[in-house]
Design a protein around this motif. Structure first.
Motif, short mmCIF file in Angstrom:
data_model
loop_
_atom_site.label_atom_id
_atom_site.label_comp_id
_atom_site.label_asym_id
_atom_site.label_seq_id
_atom_site.Cartn_x
_atom_site.Cartn_y
_atom_site.Cartn_z
N ASN A 113 -37.95 -13.51 -41.04
CA ASN A 113 -37.90 -14.87 -40.52
C ASN A 113 -38.11 -14.78 -39.01
N ASP A 166 -44.41 -13.72 -41.46
CA ASP A 166 -43.42 -14.79 -41.33
C ASP A 166 -42.98 -15.29 -42.69
N GLN A 218 -41.55 -18.22 -43.23
CA GLN A 218 -41.64 -19.68 -43.34
C GLN A 218 -43.07 -20.17 -43.58
N VAL A 219 -44.04 -19.61 -42.89
CA VAL A 219 -45.42 -20.07 -43.02
C VAL A 219 -46.26 -18.98 -43.69
N LEU A 274 -48.99 -16.34 -41.90
CA LEU A 274 -48.77 -16.09 -40.48
C LEU A 274 -48.17 -14.71 -40.28
N TYR A 288 -50.53 -13.33 -32.54
CA TYR A 288 -50.36 -14.09 -33.78
C TYR A 288 -51.70 -14.06 -34.53
N LEU A 347 -44.00 -19.81 -30.82
CA LEU A 347 -43.97 -19.67 -32.27
C LEU A 347 -44.28 -20.98 -32.96
N ARG A 348 -43.78 -22.11 -32.41
CA ARG A 348 -44.02 -23.41 -33.05
C ARG A 348 -45.51 -23.70 -33.10
N ARG A 353 -47.30 -21.51 -35.63
CA ARG A 353 -47.12 -21.95 -37.01
C ARG A 353 -47.99 -23.16 -37.33
N THR A 354 -48.13 -24.07 -36.37
CA THR A 354 -48.98 -25.24 -36.58
C THR A 354 -50.43 -24.82 -36.81
N ALA A 396 -51.46 -21.89 -37.77
CA ALA A 396 -51.55 -21.09 -38.99
C ALA A 396 -51.65 -21.99 -40.22
N LYS A 397 -50.90 -23.07 -40.22
CA LYS A 397 -50.95 -24.00 -41.36
C LYS A 397 -52.34 -24.61 -41.48
#
Length: 384
Positions: A5, A23, A25-26, A29, A40, A68-69, A72-73, A75-76
């Protein structure tokens, strides 16, 4: 490759050079920890119509540049493209020339020898299958480097280097076809050149005695290779009809330089070949060097595994050296070896018109190699 995480603090604490951290969560990533930087990236499988097309990895940015935020955006968004069958690393539609199409064009640009063209296609079908139907613009340096490392481990340095040279040449052709391909990904590799062949001095008396331990056909083949210095493909594909004992000429029809070559045989070589033709006539083979155990009916591997005899290419080295020792000028020795003379004037020299001019030089090599072992009789000396 650990799955954790990810947090800003945890990313800061990751050790340099510790590899890849995924990661939780995503999906897709990851943080890649290099020796000096952390980046990343996102990785996923491109699938179309339920079929896996390729696995792609896209660099997002360095960890010290974005948070990181934001990673993740991004990466999505990238994973959404990948899962819908879109390759984010692919070039525009106009860069869609495939490696196979580039190879076809490469082979059509000039006249390659059949063996050369076959080796190109073999490399494509055997080792470059993952790139075969892909657009050249999609091939990345990372993929090329990974393939090279894999080939070195599994197939050895020589095979890996040959495959990379093929890939480099074909991509260079693709770059001429498509101006949007700016760089050749193989250029990042340090592909070593082939090691220079080291050929030691040859004891001719010991060599002659060693050939006596071979069967009659292979014995005469080794002696013919020494006295002609011919390339492997040239001498192995000589047919009986290519021998003219009246003119003492052997015709090589498979030449690296194209066309054919008329080689003036010396007295001893003519005698060897005449005896070989007479002895093999009952076999009914069209080949000068027949082999009943070969699918094509002739010898295809002249290298002796258990005897201290040179390989075909080593015989060329010996012949070139011995031509010099026999006092044969450079131009004549090059023509007898089936080589093109350098410079513009070399294109005007036609060896097939110089058979009788070259004959004394072929005889000079023969006298140097076999003179002390096999002296000519008085009649042969008079003919000389």
């Amino acid at each position: 490759m650990a799955v954790v995480n990810l947090t800003e603090a945890r990313i800061r604490d990751l050790a340099p050079g510790s590899g890849i951290w995924r990661d939780e969560q995503v999906k897709g990533l990851m943080v890649v920890c290099h020796k000096s930087t952390k980046t990343y990236a996102v990785q996923g499988d491109v699938r179309r119509n339920g079929r896996h097309v390729r696995t792609v990895r896209v660099k997002i940015d360095r960890c010290d540049r974005i948070g990181l935020r934001e990673a993740r955006t991004r990466a999505k968004a990238l994973m959404s493209q990948i899962q819908s069958g879109v390759d984010p690393t692919a070039g525009p539609d106009e860069t869609g020339v495939t490696l196979k199409a580039a190879l076809d064009h490469h082979l059509s640009e000039k006249q390659f020898r059949p063996a050369t063209a076959e080796s190109y296609r073999y490399h494509l079908d055997k080792y470059l299958t993952r790139f075969r139907s892909r657009a050249v613009a999609d091939i990345t340096r990372t993929e090329v480097r990974d393939l090279y490392d894999t080939l070195k481990k599994q197939r050895g340095q020589t095979t890996a280097s040959c495959v990379m040279r093929t890939l480099r040449a074909v991509i260079n052709t693709a770059m001429r076809l498509d101006e949007t391909i700016e760089k050749n990904p193989v250029a990042v590799l340090r592909v070593p050149t082939s090691n220079r062949r080291e050929v030691g001095a040859l004891d001719l008396t010991a060599w002659w005695q060693e050939t006596e331990t071979c069967g009659p056909i292979r014995r005469d083949l080794h002696r013919a290779m020494m006295l002609t210095g011919a390339r492997r493909s040239s001498i192995l594909q000589v047919r009986r009809e290519d021998i003219d004992l009246t003119a003492n000429v052997m015709t090589f029809r498979h030449m690296k330089t194209g066309g054919q070559m008329l080689f003036p045989m010396g007295k001893r070589l003519s005698s060897i070949i005449a005896d070989r033709l007479a002895a093999d006539e009952p076999l009914g083979s069209p080949w000068l060097w027949p082999s009943p155990n070969s699918a094509c009916g002739r010898i295809v591997e002249p290298k002796e595994q258990r005897r201290a005899l040179p390989s075909p290419h080593e015989y060329r080295h010996h012949a070139r050296t011995l031509f010099i020792a026999a006092g044969v000028p450079y131009a004549e020795s090059a023509l007898l070896l089936g080589q093109r003379l350098p410079g513009a004037s070399g294109g005007y020299v036609h060896a097939e018109h110089l058979v009788e001019h070259l004959r004394p030089h072929a005889q000079a090599l023969e006298d140097l190699v076999l003179g002390p072992i096999w002296p000519l009789n008085d009649d042969q000396q008079d003919e000389k």
